[in-house]
Design a protein around this motif. Structure first.
Motif, short mmCIF file in Angstrom:
data_model
loop_
_atom_site.label_atom_id
_atom_site.label_comp_id
_atom_site.label_asym_id
_atom_site.label_seq_id
_atom_site.Cartn_x
_atom_site.Cartn_y
_atom_site.Cartn_z
N TYR A 137 5.05 37.66 -31.78
CA TYR A 137 5.69 38.66 -31.25
C TYR A 137 7.17 38.28 -31.52
O TYR A 137 8.04 39.21 -31.78
CB TYR A 137 5.65 38.80 -29.86
N LYS B 53 -4.36 39.67 -25.82
CA LYS B 53 -4.31 41.13 -25.71
C LYS B 53 -3.67 41.64 -24.55
O LYS B 53 -2.88 42.40 -24.32
CB LYS B 53 -5.97 41.62 -25.65
N VAL C 24 -3.31 46.15 -30.75
CA VAL C 24 -3.85 44.69 -31.22
C VAL C 24 -5.24 45.34 -31.69
O VAL C 24 -5.91 45.89 -31.05
CB VAL C 24 -4.31 43.73 -29.99
N VAL D 62 2.30 46.05 -27.42
CA VAL D 62 1.79 45.90 -28.92
C VAL D 62 0.37 46.26 -29.19
O VAL D 62 -0.28 45.83 -28.30
CB VAL D 62 1.98 44.38 -29.35
N ALA E 183 0.05 40.97 -25.03
CA ALA E 183 0.42 42.21 -26.00
C ALA E 183 0.68 43.45 -25.25
O ALA E 183 1.60 44.33 -25.77
CB ALA E 183 -0.83 42.53 -27.13
N PHE F 56 0.34 34.56 -29.27
CA PHE F 56 1.03 36.06 -29.38
C PHE F 56 2.64 35.81 -29.22
O PHE F 56 3.19 36.55 -29.82
CB PHE F 56 0.56 36.72 -28.00
#
Length: 333
Positions: free
Chosen positions: A284, A55, A65, A63, A58, A280
């Motif tokens: 990503y 997270k 989550v 992004v 992100a 991630f």
């Protein structure tokens, strides 16, 4: 903080077939990217820190989550996947213990056309279908490093291995590593082991049973730090605390405090923070930039014996920009 290169090992899977649009072209910059995460349980320290690092990364990239916690319920985890598919997330990351568990997720995600990646368990040669990435430590390494440390630090000792629950492939890999190190160094023997449910209570019961049986041991290796607490409490109740060293695995905040408190003498540390960050990064780059990982299997670095003497070498579990730098940033492999 130093930069560590990732160890990448080839995973032989069915090649990516262009099933997922996100892997073919760079995602349009105006589209909101949403990742779904299915842990085993956020109450588990190891799993929880992996998600927190995911997270953190992100947030750096804007992004969204969505974390759906099944709280150790396998059926609920499958329902969570269906929920994420219905929500239309761009990519799903799942924390699994066995290839069989992973296969169920792969089949459904492939059917729905949703990219899927996994963490925690190496799936090499044990699954079929399309996945983007598999980020996991080698459980063998933890077992090997534990037996190596005990062999070098407590030569001549009789080892009591307080194991987790067999059948997931985890304990089995630990055992291979332990047996190889014992054979290689030749200074200790494993005289007894007991199986537990990976928790404090069953580890306490297992240790009490061995003490009551009169079986001889000089050092304990516990499969995680929660189990090590149970071992310690059993030793303390028997007036043996301080006489029997305990080695565990982990290296997170709880383990570091246990070292400082003298509950354990060493922990075989694995920076789960890097596991979450690599997961991630793989999701990503694939989803947003259309970049597939150089190899499907990604093994984070950093498995090592940590004691009070080398505590500064322990790689932290708390998210930070330094950890992102350690994995080479988030924008390229």
């Amino acid at each position: 903080m130093r930069k560590i290169s990732v160890v990448l090992i080839v995973l032989l899977l069915i090649p990516m077939s262009g099933l997922w649009a996100g892997g073919n072209d760079e995602k349009a910059g105006d589209d909101k990217v949403v990742f779904g995460i299915i842990p085993s349980s956020m109450s588990d320290e190891w799993n929880g820190y992996s998600v927190e690092n995911f997270k953190y990364a992100a947030a750096k990239k804007g992004v969204e989550v969505v974390v759906l916690d099944p709280e150790w319920d396998g059926e609920r985890a499958q329902n969570n996947l269906e929920d994420l598919i219905t929500r239309g997330v761009d990519h799903v990351g799942v924390y699994v213990y066995t290839p069989e568990q992973a296969q169920d997720f792969i089949n459904r995600a492939n059917e729905a056309g949703v990219p899927i990646s996994f963490e925690n368990t190496k799936l090499v040669g044990s699954i079929s279908g399309d996945i983007v990435a598999n980020v996991a430590f080698e459980y063998y390494d933890f077992g090997y490093e534990a037996a190596k440390y005990i062999s070098q630090t407590y030569p001549g000792s009789k080892l009591f291995y307080v194991r987790g629950l067999p059948g997931m492939g985890i304990v089995e890999e630990y055992m291979r590593g332990i047996e190889d190190a014992i054979k290689e160094f030749g200074t200790i023997e494993m005289t007894v082991y007991r199986d537990t449910s990976w928790d404090t209570e069953t580890a306490l019961n297992a240790t009490q049973d061995v003490i009551a049986s009169g079986e001889k041991f000089d050092v304990i290796f516990a499969n995680n730090e929660s189990m090590a607490v149970g071992c310690y409490n059993a030793l303390k109740d028997a007036g043996m605390d301080g006489d029997i060293p305990i080695v565990s695995t982990g290296g997170g905040p709880t383990g570091v405090q246990m070292l400082k408190d003298g509950i354990i003498q060493a922990t075989i540390a694995g920076p789960v923070s890097l596991q979450g960050l690599y997961l991630f990064k793989a999701m990503y780059l694939y989803t947003v930039k259309g970049i597939t990982p150089p190899e499907t299997y990604i093994e984070p670095p950093g498995v090592q014996a940590i004691t009070l003497e080398n505590l500064d070498d322990n790689i932290p579990w708390a998210p930070s920009d330094d950890l992102i730098e350690m994995i080479g940033g988030l924008d390229s492999w």
